[in-house]
Design a protein around this motif. Structure first.
Motif, PDB file in Angstrom:
ATOM      1  N   ARG A   1      42.971  32.634  35.420  1.00  0.00           N
ATOM      2  CA  ARG A   1      42.409  33.193  34.194  1.00  0.00           C
ATOM      3  C   ARG A   1      43.309  32.927  32.998  1.00  0.00           C
ATOM      4  NH1 ARG A   1      40.505  39.288  35.991  1.00  0.00           N
ATOM      5  NH2 ARG A   1      39.517  38.717  37.969  1.00  0.00           N
TER       6      ARG A   1
ATOM      7  N   GLN B   1      33.177  35.309  35.598  1.00  0.00           N
ATOM      8  CA  GLN B   1      34.297  34.792  36.373  1.00  0.00           C
ATOM      9  C   GLN B   1      34.950  35.895  37.197  1.00  0.00           C
ATOM     10  OE1 GLN B   1      37.493  33.097  34.080  1.00  0.00           O
ATOM     11  NE2 GLN B   1      38.702  32.556  35.879  1.00  0.00           N
TER      12      GLN B   1
ATOM     13  N   GLU C   1      34.976  36.124  41.312  1.00  0.00           N
ATOM     14  CA  GLU C   1      36.213  35.442  41.691  1.00  0.00           C
ATOM     15  C   GLU C   1      36.689  35.802  43.092  1.00  0.00           C
ATOM     16  OE1 GLU C   1      39.692  34.233  38.888  1.00  0.00           O
ATOM     17  OE2 GLU C   1      40.078  36.284  39.554  1.00  0.00           O
TER      18      GLU C   1
END
Length: 252
Positions: free
Chosen positions: A188, A206, A210
């Motif tokens: 990230r 995301q 993830e």
């Protein structure tokens, strides 16, 4: 804590900017005179919690922790997700605890101290405008840095803010940390709430997809979304996922 002479408080988030500020503070003040302060929103990634504990051990500093509530509880309270001008999560879970903590420390020891904040103009256009003209070598009254957030009485108590990395780039910060940053930066560009519900759909997507922890966060967020009848997703592409019941969870 009453037997300590706190000369510097560094608000730490588990992110790189506050960690770089902590390292600079430890180069400037005696180790025992520096205190970290972490606001737990109960919405952080496990890696962030572990990293804060790692920092406590690695740097040999005390990091006090404040828990003033939870992000999803506030969403239920206000009947909406944070966003735009409604950053109630930041105000109630970070700014308010910090104000109380700074006042408490100043009262407890009977004198003020510096607060080293890891804010950078390169983070966003909004921050570039907000901190225009600020320099890393000056001390500022808290209300001069955040006029609508911090009261003038903190300055009268001797609490002053420094912005030690205000002009640093991302590369400058990463060079300072030299691999000591939160492991979340491996995937990230930013860390913090997991995810920031006031952020864009791309960052939420995301984080939610993830790992298993993110998927559990999505399930919990979807439950709240159905109670308050507000969408998780706000972009044109994301809005299509808001229609059918349970669609957020089914998209995992």
């Amino acid at each position: 804590m009453s037997d300590l002479d706190v000369q510097c408080v560094v608000p730490v988030s588990g992110g790189r900017d506050s960690q770089a500020s902590l390292e600079l503070a430890l180069d400037h003040f005696p180790r025992g005179a520096v205190r970290g302060f972490f606001c737990d929103t109960k919405w952080e990634h496990t890696k962030t919690y572990h990293h804060v504990e790692w920092m406590r051990a690695y740097y040999g500093v005390e990091i006090d922790v404040a828990r003033f509530g939870a992000v999803l509880d506030l969403c239920l309270k206000y009947g909406r997700f944070p966003g735009g001008g409604a950053r109630f999560c930041t105000d109630e879970l970070k700014i308010r605890p910090t104000k109380i903590y700074l006042r408490w420390v100043a009262q407890l020891q009977g004198h003020g101290f510096e607060v080293w904040y890891g804010m950078r103009t390169a983070e966003s256009n909004e921050r570039a405008r907000r901190y225009q003209g600020k320099v890393d070598s000056e001390l500022y009254a808290p209300h001069e840095v955040m006029p609508s957030k911090y009261p003038k009485y903190l300055e009268r108590m001797g609490v002053l803010f420094r912005l030690p990395i205000i002009d640093w780039s991302n590369a400058d910060v990463m060079a300072q940390l030299n691999g000591r940053e939160n492991p979340l930066y491996e995937t990230r560009g930013r860390v913090g709430c997991n995810p920031c519900l006031a952020g864009g759909d791309a960052s939420k997507e995301q984080a939610f997809h993830e790992d298993d922890e993110g998927r559990q966060q999505l399930i919990a967020t979807d439950r709240v979304a159905q109670v308050i009848n507000k969408p998780i997703w706000t972009s044109k592409g994301g809005i299509r996922r808001n229609g059918a019941p349970g669609c957020m969870v089914c998209s995992i």
